[in-house]
Write an enzyme that holds these catalytic residues in place. Structure first.
Site, PDB file in Angstrom:
ATOM      1  N   SER A 129      23.610 -39.864  11.943  1.00 48.83           N
ATOM      2  CA  SER A 129      24.401 -38.937  12.301  1.00 48.83           C
ATOM      3  C   SER A 129      25.588 -39.269  12.839  1.00 48.83           C
ATOM      4  O   SER A 129      26.622 -39.920  12.315  1.00 48.83           O
ATOM      5  CB  SER A 129      23.784 -37.633  12.809  1.00 48.83           C
ATOM      6  N   HIS A 164      24.216 -36.021   6.388  1.00 49.76           N
ATOM      7  CA  HIS A 164      23.360 -34.822   6.151  1.00 49.76           C
ATOM      8  C   HIS A 164      24.172 -34.009   4.806  1.00 49.76           C
ATOM      9  O   HIS A 164      24.170 -32.829   4.921  1.00 49.76           O
ATOM     10  CB  HIS A 164      23.713 -33.743   7.143  1.00 49.76           C
TER      11      HIS A 164
END
Length: 240
Positions: A129, A164
């Site tokens: 992330s 994501h």
């Protein structure tokens, strides 16, 4: 003759904090130098959240490695000790959280410069992330609330990164639009469950811990839209 070590980066669409099977972290450790690599976790993006640190230690202590944590919000090392500590690591693993805050804190403490030095010396840099975003020159982030462009990364990986890609609403169309308009340079979009290894800025390997997880190369097509190309990922648990 002096041998220059390969400079390597891993972008993770998962890991100890989200994946119960541990496949991505096992794959990562298999690419570290040495039989028992030293793995340093940087939880800066989460504000050094204690629970996140505990999950890392719980996941890596049983593995064949030497885990450690570098906190910066309650820093204990002076500049010399900080440099010695980071340069002694075989893997630097950066956690998720706020990409913009992560970069700002690193720069205040000089960690950005030390990570560049470690990278040039052969330390494997990786993250999930925000910890994937930070290595690129630019990224697609929710650091400011709504999805936005951040062009302030370390630039160790050319182009941009979007994590994501399949799991957060709006990520895919927003990233494609940013690349199409030039707000972000061409780059890499990771679905959850994907791991990618770059050597000297070039993609060397892409793997997936779950069926169907994909890595994409996203580039402007010159017609005001973006071209999205899926990159084959080897399912983990199979032979390369």
């Amino acid at each position: 003759m002096v041998t220059v070590p390969a400079r390597r980066l891993v972008l993770l669409g998962g890991g100890f904090s989200t994946d119960e099977d541990g496949l991505l972290d096992d794959w990562l450790l298999a690419r570290a130098r040495g039989p028992r690599p030293r793995v340093c976790f940087l939880p800066t993006a989460s504000g050094d959240a204690p629970g996140y640190v505990d999950r890392f230690l719980d996941a890596f202590r049983p593995r064949h490695c030497e885990p450690a944590v570098l906190p910066l919000f309650r820093r204990e090392l002076d500049d010399d000790a900080l440099r010695a500590f980071l340069l002694a690591q075989d893997v630097v693993y950066v956690g998720g959280g706020n990409t913009a805050n992560l970069l700002a804190v690193w720069r205040v403490h000089g960690v950005d410069r030390l990570l560049r030095e470690a990278y040039d010396r052969g330390t494997l840099l990786c993250g999930i992330s925000a910890g994937a975003n930070c290595w690129a020159g630019a990224s697609h982030t929710d650091s400011f609330g709504p999805l936005a462009v951040l062009r302030d990364g370390l630039g160790l990986l050319p182009g941009s990164v979007c994590p994501h890609y399949d799991s957060e609403p709006g990520r895919r169309p927003s990233y494609r639009r940013a690349v199409a308009t030039g707000a972000l340079p061409a780059g890499w979009a990771l679905e959850d469950g994907v791991g990618t290894l770059f050597t000297d800025g070039r993609l060397q390997e892409a793997v997936a811990r779950r069926p169907g997880a994909r890595l994409y190369r996203v580039e402007p097509d010159g017609r005001g839209t973006a071209d999205e190309r899926a990159v084959p990922c080897r399912p983990l648990g199979t032979t390369a």
